[in-house]
Design an enzyme around this catalytic site. Structure first.
Site, PDB file in Angstrom:
ATOM      1  N   HIS A 105       0.810  -1.219   0.000  1.00 27.82           N
ATOM      2  CA  HIS A 105       0.000   0.000   0.000  1.00 27.82           C
ATOM      3  C   HIS A 105       0.845   1.273   0.000  1.00 27.82           C
ATOM      4  O   HIS A 105       0.302   2.361  -0.171  1.00 27.82           O
ATOM      5  CB  HIS A 105      -0.922   0.014   1.226  1.00 27.82           C
ATOM      6  CG  HIS A 105      -1.944  -1.081   1.220  1.00 27.82           C
ATOM      7  ND1 HIS A 105      -2.844  -1.263   0.202  1.00 27.82           N
ATOM      8  CD2 HIS A 105      -2.200  -2.073   2.125  1.00 27.82           C
ATOM      9  CE1 HIS A 105      -3.618  -2.304   0.468  1.00 27.82           C
ATOM     10  NE2 HIS A 105      -3.244  -2.818   1.629  1.00 27.82           N
ATOM     11  N   ASP A 155      -8.547  -5.565   6.958  1.00 26.70           N
ATOM     12  CA  ASP A 155      -8.976  -6.439   5.857  1.00 26.70           C
ATOM     13  C   ASP A 155      -9.679  -7.688   6.376  1.00 26.70           C
ATOM     14  O   ASP A 155     -10.623  -8.190   5.747  1.00 26.70           O
ATOM     15  CB  ASP A 155      -7.767  -6.834   5.002  1.00 26.70           C
ATOM     16  CG  ASP A 155      -7.388  -5.739   4.014  1.00 26.70           C
ATOM     17  OD1 ASP A 155      -8.263  -4.931   3.662  1.00 26.70           O
ATOM     18  OD2 ASP A 155      -6.211  -5.687   3.609  1.00 26.70           O
ATOM     19  N   GLU A 162      -5.864 -12.310   6.814  1.00 24.87           N
ATOM     20  CA  GLU A 162      -6.813 -11.207   6.654  1.00 24.87           C
ATOM     21  C   GLU A 162      -7.943 -11.563   5.684  1.00 24.87           C
ATOM     22  O   GLU A 162      -8.623 -10.669   5.176  1.00 24.87           O
ATOM     23  CB  GLU A 162      -6.073  -9.949   6.174  1.00 24.87           C
ATOM     24  CG  GLU A 162      -5.144 -10.168   4.998  1.00 24.87           C
ATOM     25  CD  GLU A 162      -4.279  -8.942   4.696  1.00 24.87           C
ATOM     26  OE1 GLU A 162      -4.519  -7.883   5.287  1.00 24.87           O
ATOM     27  OE2 GLU A 162      -3.369  -9.063   3.861  1.00 24.87           O
TER      28      GLU A 162
END
Length: 568
Positions: A51, A181, A157
């Site tokens: 990310h 997540d 996740e």
């Protein structure tokens, strides 16, 4: 053979199992940012290529910058492709974190990509790994030790990975919880920082499976307060899981200068610097102790000088004051020294009026020597006999030269230059109809002008002196003293000087009888002639202090200290 395991700080902390392993997330590129995070007391820094705004080149810069400070660089991959695992580990990373795991086969593929044969399928040959594991490591050492020294971590996740967590946990070194997540995938997202009971139970299941497998578990927290939240207590404890046990104390960071450790035991010894840092004239150190160094790395490595307890406040504990020395207390009770006689203030002597300025025009009655240079600043024209002086133009600077902070110029105009040669070539800013070669041609007491031959008698010269317990050293300032013709005679209370110079075209002479304040020993007195002065050493006859050099000088009331001051 160098040991890679000792260089992997995160693995060392996890193996010891006595405290959580704390770290930071890096989402922006830049080696300087990596170093800032590593210096902030972290055990590891996560280089986030999933990310974060970090590409392959930025990853290669961040990893060695973090490792150079003794902190473990961990790389989170964008995806679980095997080639990404190889690229991350080939930077010299101490471990990898793979997101969005769903199946056991995916985990096995990650492990195979992270291990050299026979345990896996990783290719060998990166030239960048050696710098991140301490000195002396060879390529052979890395090949033989990497499988047991690097960390393979996966994130739970997704619902699929949660359902298989009991099978996944034994395959990796660390199981990492991605709470946001995970909440989204099991349809219980975190809203405004609040966690549903179903998500809390899911995290508890991951923790239980990790403990059962004898592995380590971690979780992402977005703030320090969140890490202390009761909803995160299970996973906060899970960070320090070791040998099937959990640590019940919440870890905190000590804020003492020079410490910065993560601690859970409030009784643990803290070594720190109670004084502020000092940076002066290139030297660095702490006010509380003596070591001074030149580089920032050496400053950060200065051993703390004080022991105490860890603290989470901004102020270090107060240092206990040592008991007063009895001998100092006794000295403080001594009677005051006898009063000194008042010093008579010197009388004001009015400043004599300045001399009348020389004429701005040449005196027509004075003959101008051939080759005389114009006396005005910046002109530089030379006089030549014969031609008429009609039509002369003197371009000059009426102001004074000014030299300030490297620049050079004149007060009368604005131009400034840096080099002296350029300064000498600055064109004048004022113009007069005639040059100034001799001025008014003033005559001295002998009736001779400044350009006449003969000798100029000086009435006085500047002098200065200092003294020791046995001698007075005096300097009479006069340039170009003729060493062959100069005469200096020492008498008991007088100094006879006859100092001719070698100035041309007209010599100077200073001739004087200097009355001395005290008696001297002529046999112990001497002199030497230097380029700008005569220096005489007057051997004292009695060792007393001289408040002035000449006996006809006015006493100022000053007290001169000679030798070493006594001690009480």
């Amino acid at each position: 053979m160098s040991n890679m395991l000792t260089s992997n700080r995160l693995k060392q902390v996890l193996s010891q199992g006595n405290r959580p392993a704390m770290g930071f997330w890096q989402m922006l590129p830049g080696a300087n940012l990596s170093r800032v995070l590593a210096r902030a007391g972290a055990d590891w820094v996560m280089v986030d290529c999933e990310h974060g705004n970090i590409d392959d080149a930025a990853m290669h810069e961040a990893v060695p910058a973090i490792a150079a400070l003794g902190v473990s660089p961990i790389v989170r991959l964008p995806d679980l492709h095997p080639w990404m695992v190889k690229r991350a580990l080939d930077t010299g990373a101490h471990g990898i974190l793979v997101p969005l795991i769903r199946t056991v086969d995916e985990v096995k593929a990650v492990v195979a990509a992270a291990k050299f044969p026979p345990e896996g399928q990783r290719g060998f040959g990166s030239p960048f790994v050696l710098q991140n594991f301490g000195p002396g490591l060879t390529m052979t050492d890395y090949l033989q030790q990497a499988n047991g020294s690097l960390l393979t971590m996966v994130q739970i996740e997704t619902q699929e990975a949660l359902d298989l967590v009991e099978e996944i946990a034994p395959l990796v070194d660390v199981v990492f919880v991605g709470p946001f997540d995970l909440g989204n995938n099991i349809d219980h997202p975190i809203i405004n920082g609040k966690m549903d009971p179903e998500l809390d139970q899911a995290i508890g299941r991951i923790l239980k499976a990790t403990v059962a497998a004898g592995k380590k578990c971690g979780i992402y927290c977005s703030s320090g307060e969140e890490a202390r939240d009761p909803q995160f207590s299970q996973t906060s404890n899970s960070r320090s899981v070791g040998r099937g046990q959990t640590e019940t104390a919440m870890a905190q960071k000590c804020v003492h200068q020079g410490c910065g450790k993560i601690f859970a035991d409030t009784d643990e010894i803290c070594r720190y610097h109670p004084g502020p840092p000092i940076f002066h004239e290139g030297q660095k150190g702490w006010r509380c102790c003596k070591p001074r160094v030149l580089t920032f790395e050496e400053f950060m490595a200065i051993e703390p000088c004080t022991e105490g307890k860890h603290s989470t406040t901004d102020l270090p504990p107060k240092v206990e004051k040592a008991e007063a020395d009895p001998t100092l207390l006794a000295a403080a009770n001594l009677p005051p020294p006898p009063p000194r006689a008042p010093i008579t203030a010197p009388q004001h002597i009015p400043t004599p009026p300045p001399p009348t300025p020389d004429s701005e025009d040449d005196d027509e009655s004075v003959e101008i020597p051939d080759g005389r240079v114009c006396r005005r600043k910046g002109c530089g024209v030379t006089y030549k006999k014969g031609p008429s002086r009609e039509g002369e133009k003197c371009v000059h600077h009426p102001g004074a030269p000014i030299f300030h902070e490297g620049s050079k110029g004149y007060t009368c105009c604005k131009r400034r230059v840096l080099e002296f040669d350029q300064f000498m070539k600055i064109e004048g800013c004022k113009t007069k109809d005639r040059h100034l070669f001799v001025g008014s041609g003033k005559k001295d007491a002998t009736g001779k002008g400044p350009d006449a031959g003969g000798e100029e008698l000086l009435e006085t010269v500047r002098y200065d002196y200092y003294q020791t317990q046995t001698a007075v050293i005096a300097s009479f300032f006069l340039k170009k003293i003729d060493k062959e013709a100069a005469k200096v005679e020492f008498q008991e209370r007088e100094l006879a000087l006859d100092l001719p110079t070698t100035d041309a075209p007209r010599t100077k002479r200073y001739k004087a009888q200097v009355p001395l304040y005290g008696s001297i020993d002529p046999a112990k007195s001497s002199f030497k002639i230097l380029g700008t002065k005569l220096e005489v050493s007057l051997g004292k006859a009695d060792g007393s202090s001289w408040p002035v050099l000449r006996s006809d000088d006015r006493l100022t009331g000053e007290i001169l200290q000679i030798g070493r001051a006594g001690r009480a």
